[in-house]
Design a protein around this motif. Structure first.
Motif, short mmCIF file in Angstrom:
data_model
loop_
_atom_site.label_atom_id
_atom_site.label_comp_id
_atom_site.label_asym_id
_atom_site.label_seq_id
_atom_site.Cartn_x
_atom_site.Cartn_y
_atom_site.Cartn_z
N LEU A 25 -1.41 2.75 -13.32
CA LEU A 25 -2.24 2.26 -12.48
C LEU A 25 -4.24 1.86 -12.45
CD1 LEU A 25 -2.85 1.74 -9.04
CD2 LEU A 25 -3.53 4.00 -8.70
N LEU A 70 1.71 4.20 -3.31
CA LEU A 70 0.56 4.49 -3.12
C LEU A 70 1.13 6.66 -2.71
CD1 LEU A 70 -3.31 2.77 -2.56
CD2 LEU A 70 -2.03 3.15 -4.06
N TYR A 107 0.76 -0.87 -0.03
CA TYR A 107 -0.13 -0.04 0.16
C TYR A 107 0.90 1.06 0.01
CZ TYR A 107 1.07 0.46 4.98
OH TYR A 107 1.92 0.86 6.02
#
Length: 206
Positions: A186, A167, A164
């Protein structure tokens, strides 16, 4: 006494065999991609960065050709090293269950990620496999949501927990980093997950 020769056992055996075969194929393909990237970067190093001109050059019609080449070019070995492990892990997991879909997903990510970068990065050269890294991340997440198979959901949750942090690369506050490539990579991954999702079988009406 259990019967280990029944249809259920045979079905499970075939499923395990297909998964193992897919895992091996995915590993070979991703390692092959990395080998090409390392060879290209070695040649680029010898040529003093001359190959970087074949990357994506935003708003330049000739720069559209770079959409296909940019993922295999890097701005030096540190750049390539930073992308290699995430690409190996996420690429392997993205191709684990269905190699054919993985190849189509890779193409969709490259095209959407490249076009988005070209449209939003005027007069800037962009190179690197990070768009693919973000694309595979998005594809794995989307596959878990759209296909809803237990294996896909487990992989998506695991990848989400471990990766994560990437990001943060979507934020436009890092000099020399193409957040556009990350963002549209993405997006390409999510689109690939939707386009390649498992189609529900229609139940005929009687």
């Amino acid at each position: 006494m259990s019967d280990y020769s029944g249809p259920r056992f045979e079905s499970a055996k075939r499923g395990a065999g297909a998964l193992l075969s897919g895992a091996l194929s995915a590993f070979i393909i991703v390692v092959g991609m990395l080998v090409v990237m390392w060879v290209v970067e070695g040649v680029d190093f010898v040529l003093n960065g001359a190959l970087d001109q074949f990357g994506i050059l935003g708003w330049d019609p000739e720069g559209l050709v770079g959409i296909l080449f940019a993922p295999f070019l890097h701005g030096g070995f540190p750049h390539l090293i930073a992308n290699s492990i995430p690409l190996l892990v996420l690429g392997f997991l993205a191709g684990l269950r269905d190699v054919r879909k993985f190849l189509w997903a890779s193409l969709i990510i490259i095209v959407i990620g490249g076009l988005g970068t070209w449209l939003t990065s005027p007069a800037v050269y962009t190179v690197g496999a990070s768009g693919l890294v973000f694309g595979y991340f998005g594809y794995i997440m989307a596959r878990g949501v759209f296909d809803r198979r237990l294996l896909d959901i487990v992989i998506a949750v695991g990848v989400g927990l471990v990766y994560y942090g990437i990001l943060a690369g979507l934020l436009p506050n890092q000099e020399g980093i193409s957040w556009q490539g990350h963002l549209f990579g993405l997006v390409g991954g999510v689109v690939a997950g939707w386009v390649l999702r498992r189609k529900k079988r229609e139940i005929p009406a009687y």
